[in-house]
Design an enzyme around this catalytic site. Sequence first.
Site, PDB file in Angstrom:
ATOM      1  N   GLY A  39       1.154  -1.100   0.060  1.00  0.00           N
ATOM      2  CA  GLY A  39       0.201  -0.067  -0.276  1.00  0.00           C
ATOM      3  C   GLY A  39       1.204   1.231   0.073  1.00  0.00           C
ATOM      4  O   GLY A  39       0.912   2.570  -0.033  1.00  0.00           O
ATOM      5  N   GLU A 169      -9.265 -16.302  -3.046  1.00  0.00           N
ATOM      6  CA  GLU A 169     -10.608 -15.515  -2.686  1.00  0.00           C
ATOM      7  C   GLU A 169      -9.740 -14.235  -3.237  1.00  0.00           C
ATOM      8  O   GLU A 169     -10.727 -13.282  -3.502  1.00  0.00           O
ATOM      9  CB  GLU A 169      -9.636 -14.541  -1.426  1.00  0.00           C
ATOM     10  CG  GLU A 169     -10.556 -15.432  -0.188  1.00  0.00           C
ATOM     11  CD  GLU A 169      -9.421 -15.838   0.390  1.00  0.00           C
ATOM     12  OE1 GLU A 169      -8.389 -16.275   0.203  1.00  0.00           O
ATOM     13  OE2 GLU A 169      -9.262 -15.873   1.688  1.00  0.00           O
ATOM     14  N   CYS A 401     -13.860  11.159  19.500  1.00  0.00           N
ATOM     15  CA  CYS A 401     -15.455  10.292  19.934  1.00  0.00           C
ATOM     16  C   CYS A 401     -15.669   9.401  20.841  1.00  0.00           C
ATOM     17  O   CYS A 401     -16.550  10.054  21.955  1.00  0.00           O
ATOM     18  CB  CYS A 401     -15.265   9.180  18.682  1.00  0.00           C
ATOM     19  SG  CYS A 401     -17.065   8.568  17.795  1.00  0.00           S
ATOM     20  N   GLY A 403     -13.437   9.146  23.208  1.00  0.00           N
ATOM     21  CA  GLY A 403     -13.370  10.984  23.940  1.00  0.00           C
ATOM     22  C   GLY A 403     -14.184  11.649  24.914  1.00  0.00           C
ATOM     23  O   GLY A 403     -13.818  12.122  25.606  1.00  0.00           O
ATOM     24  N   GLN A 405     -16.990  11.118  24.631  1.00  0.00           N
ATOM     25  CA  GLN A 405     -17.867  10.487  25.659  1.00  0.00           C
ATOM     26  C   GLN A 405     -18.443  10.227  26.773  1.00  0.00           C
ATOM     27  O   GLN A 405     -18.615  11.027  27.807  1.00  0.00           O
ATOM     28  CB  GLN A 405     -18.946   9.327  24.592  1.00  0.00           C
ATOM     29  CG  GLN A 405     -19.422  10.009  24.052  1.00  0.00           C
ATOM     30  CD  GLN A 405     -19.796   8.130  22.667  1.00  0.00           C
ATOM     31  OE1 GLN A 405     -19.689   7.506  22.895  1.00  0.00           O
ATOM     32  NE2 GLN A 405     -20.121   8.572  21.228  1.00  0.00           N
ATOM     33  N   HIS A 526     -13.749  12.338  14.376  1.00  0.00           N
ATOM     34  CA  HIS A 526     -12.241  12.076  14.452  1.00  0.00           C
ATOM     35  C   HIS A 526     -11.661  12.680  12.650  1.00  0.00           C
ATOM     36  O   HIS A 526     -11.295  11.966  12.377  1.00  0.00           O
ATOM     37  CB  HIS A 526     -12.578  10.021  13.354  1.00  0.00           C
ATOM     38  CG  HIS A 526     -13.671   9.437  14.336  1.00  0.00           C
ATOM     39  ND1 HIS A 526     -12.401   8.347  15.023  1.00  0.00           N
ATOM     40  CD2 HIS A 526     -14.438   8.843  14.554  1.00  0.00           C
ATOM     41  CE1 HIS A 526     -13.770   7.958  15.553  1.00  0.00           C
ATOM     42  NE2 HIS A 526     -14.749   7.841  15.442  1.00  0.00           N
ATOM     43  N   GLU A 528      -9.105  12.810  13.397  1.00  0.00           N
ATOM     44  CA  GLU A 528      -7.356  12.462  13.338  1.00  0.00           C
ATOM     45  C   GLU A 528      -7.518  11.159  11.817  1.00  0.00           C
ATOM     46  O   GLU A 528      -6.249  11.456  10.366  1.00  0.00           O
ATOM     47  CB  GLU A 528      -6.923  10.422  13.656  1.00  0.00           C
ATOM     48  CG  GLU A 528      -7.428   9.757  13.697  1.00  0.00           C
ATOM     49  CD  GLU A 528      -9.107   9.616  14.372  1.00  0.00           C
ATOM     50  OE1 GLU A 528      -9.311  10.985  15.132  1.00  0.00           O
ATOM     51  OE2 GLU A 528      -9.885   8.443  14.836  1.00  0.00           O
TER      52      GLU A 528
END
Length: 558
Positions: A39, A169, A401, A403, A405, A526, A528
């Site tokens: 990648g 696959e 996120c 974090g 709550q 998010h 990030e």
Amino acid sequence: MADANSSHIAKAAGNKTSKTSPTKYVFVTGGVLSGVGKGVTAASLGALFKARGFSVTIQKCDQYLNVDAGTLNPAEHGECFVTYDGAETDLDLGHYERFLDQDLSRDSSLMTGRVYKKVIDKERAGGFLGKTVQVVPHVTNIIIEEIIECGKNSDIHIVEVGGTVGDIEGLHFIEAIRELGLRVGRGNFVHMHVVYIPFLGTSKEFKTKPAQHAALELRRLGLIPDMIAARSEKEVPIKTIEKLSLFCGVEPRGIVLLPNADTVYRVPLTLEQSGIASYALERLQLKDSAPDLSAWKSLVRKATTTPEKNVKIGIVAKYLDNEDTYFSVIEALKSAARSNAVALNYEWVNSELVDSKNAEVMLSIYDGILVPGGFGKRGIEGKIAAAQYALESGKPYLGLCLGLQVAVIGATRGAGLSEANSTEFDPKSPDPVVYIMELQKGKEGTGGSMRLGSYECILKKGSLASKIYKSGVVTERHRHRYEVNQLYIQKIEQGGLVISGTSPDGMLVEMVEGRDHPYFVATQAHPEFLSRPMRPHPLFAGFIKATIDKLHKSDIII
Ligand code: GLN
């Protein structure tokens, strides 16, 4: 943020639309074994094309029968990366976005499940006119359609096939790129095979045999690669190129040696040095030019010099074996540390071991505390305790996120609601300060109930968040199900938090921050996913800065 898309339907950034010449394809496959950086290699090649002014898109074909990555276990598969248009994808899309500095759409993630679903839906709808439905050509045709669609607006479209050539696959993808190559013809595609060269400690030599067999396996499937990227742990002798060339049938100019790099951001520079991008462009019959790589060089310089100062961040999460679960969070922290010229030390703090009594002992050693996203009850009390400790002690805190709550739960407990909780962790809580909104009820068990993708947030005037973002409106990517219960706003504020960001209609809490706190910032999103190596995200950059400045509550006048 300048980088974020302003709407859910925003187009992938950086793509020219006035394209007249046909799209050229770069196929990237892997041999020997997976997980060697295919990648990053594919994305680095893309960065080199982009640095020459070409518009580039990139797509990952994944073998799994899942329809998307949202249901894959992050502990096994690593992070679930979310695109601006709300697709839950493989973490490779994160590499792509960071290396290309470009937003990608859901089209860039093609999973076998999505392909088969399309084929079967079409068959059920009578779309095949009584024909026998087969892998070739029906499955392969859908793959080809998806590849063409994803790349249609770019000069160069890179297609990475996940896994290793020869896996049962993955065969339909290999067959599809073979057919697509035939369709578009020579001069319109190139194929890079990424192989691995192991080192035998006993005889002290590098072995090319597995790579030779990988090329053989490709030939068995009707493909001879144009290029080979040979990954290795250490530098392999240059004569390896001749050997690979002879046994794999690839010109020496098409072979690049890629030993482990001191930083992944060096890979584009190593590729450029080898001349492989120019070679690819020649094969694609595209005009080559000198790329501007000054930004990459400066990034590598920063990434490889160790600054004098360092900061120590405690990441409070439930125990996971797979660090890749929070890949983008770590990348965002690294990027923020680089921009602040400090060395980043981070440690995982097992939230199952933290409680309100030992929080200070366990967490005071860190310059800053980060609670990342997460699902499920395990270790939740430790995360709540960590947020509460940071809020009360003036320790810099970044909540992502979940974090946010846990910060809300901690603050309301501090304000006297001792049983405050999220209904995710205590469905019977008398004070459900985080809950599923009426609108979403009944869909808890399905992927459909998640708030996914980019959403706007209006920041409160004068808030720390608006100062850090230098803006009043921001767009961030989301992936969550539960929301802050606005019936508890008073208690939340009484507990020391300020609601600093909401959805444009004011219905959803998007950000909270600590009142009179050096840096206690939490977001329902998010961020990030929007941090880029050359453009750190402001919330992360601000967090790291706060950990260096070591301000105290009393120093802050907001
Ligand atoms: N579990 C929480 C929710 O579903 C937070 C999700 C997250 O952190 N991504 O709302």
